[in-house]
Design a protein around this motif. Structure first.
Motif, short mmCIF file in Angstrom:
data_model
loop_
_atom_site.label_atom_id
_atom_site.label_comp_id
_atom_site.label_asym_id
_atom_site.label_seq_id
_atom_site.Cartn_x
_atom_site.Cartn_y
_atom_site.Cartn_z
N HIS A 70 -14.73 49.89 -18.33
CA HIS A 70 -13.79 50.63 -17.47
C HIS A 70 -14.41 51.88 -16.89
O HIS A 70 -14.16 52.21 -15.73
CB HIS A 70 -12.51 50.98 -18.25
N HIS A 120 -3.37 51.47 -15.71
CA HIS A 120 -4.68 50.94 -16.09
C HIS A 120 -5.51 52.03 -16.78
O HIS A 120 -6.08 51.82 -17.85
CB HIS A 120 -5.39 50.44 -14.82
N ASP A 149 -12.75 44.17 -12.48
CA ASP A 149 -11.89 43.86 -13.61
C ASP A 149 -10.92 42.75 -13.21
O ASP A 149 -10.14 42.93 -12.27
CB ASP A 149 -11.11 45.14 -13.99
N TRP A 178 -14.43 39.97 -16.62
CA TRP A 178 -14.97 40.79 -15.55
C TRP A 178 -16.00 40.00 -14.74
O TRP A 178 -16.73 39.18 -15.30
CB TRP A 178 -15.72 41.99 -16.14
N HIS A 213 -3.96 42.92 -16.31
CA HIS A 213 -3.47 44.31 -16.30
C HIS A 213 -4.04 45.09 -15.12
O HIS A 213 -3.50 46.11 -14.73
CB HIS A 213 -3.73 45.02 -17.64
#
Ligand code: MN3
Length: 214
Positions: free
Chosen positions: A83, A28, A175, A132, A179
């Motif tokens: 992120h 990630h 998130d 998100w 992924h």
């Protein structure tokens, strides 16, 4: 500001185990996040004016950007910003709840921490596709002094869209792109979200909350 460099993690990639495996963090952070940083720099490489702006400014005023690069900045810039917030508000072994003013504010606007947690879990679990879940302060609904702080809101947004572009100040996020969890949880998004609640560093969220007044 440009050129963007990867923000280092303040904990080891294994620090969130067993809730989030080191291997998940390594992919990630080292692959997905890295590619957002790389692509954002690529898009900005020939944009001298935009290079001088902060990422927050770019995303807040995304609608003013030239249409030829707007969507790329929303995608890659959002990918970087979202992120970096996520890395910051995670950490191993922490109190499971916020304290202080943030805790009071959550109780004021949601009724209780449990109700807030339920709402954020719900919008994050049920969001269709990549995106998100967010906890934000609606900065348009107050003057952001301690006496008149905006309302806390929970919402979900798709892809790498950032709440900054809607006048919201993000405090924390989850998130829910595949992924973020597929290696460990496969299609079990709800289990991953439950795991995230175990590794949220509320001290970091409180710090971000306090930043609004500084
Ligand atoms: Mn991600």
């Amino acid at each position: 500001m440009y050129p963007y460099i990867m923000q280092s993690l303040s904990y080891k990639s294994s620090a969130l185990e067993p809730y989030i495996m080191a291997q998940t963090m390594e992919f990630h952070y080292g692959k997905h996040y890295a590619s957002y940083v790389e692509n954002l720099n690529r898009v900005l490489a020939d944009q001298a004016t935009l290079q001088q702006q902060s990422l927050e400014q770019l995303l807040t005023d995304a609608q003013k950007l030239d249409t030829r690069i707007r969507q790329q900045i929303i995608n890659f810039g959002g990918g970087v910003y979202n992120h970096e917030l996520f890395w910051n508000i995670l950490g191993g072994k922490h109190d499971q709840k916020p304290a202080g003013k943030l805790a009071e504010h959550i109780t004021r606007d949601f009724g209780s921490f449990g109700k807030f947690q339920q709402q954020l879990t719900m919008v994050s679990t049920s969001w269709f596709g990549s995106g998100w879940g967010w906890l934000c302060i609606d900065t348009t609904s107050g003057d952001n002094t301690r006496e008149s702080i905006g309302k806390l809101v929970v919402l979900s947004m798709g892809n790498q869209d950032c709440p900054l572009s809607q006048g919201l100040y993000p405090l924390m996020n989850i998130d829910v792109w595949e992924h973020a969890y597929y290696l460990q949880y496969q299609n079990r998004r709800a289990e991953f979200i439950a795991a995230c609640w175990q590794v949220i560093n509320w001290k970091a969220v409180e710090k971000r909350y306090e930043k609004l007044f500084s």
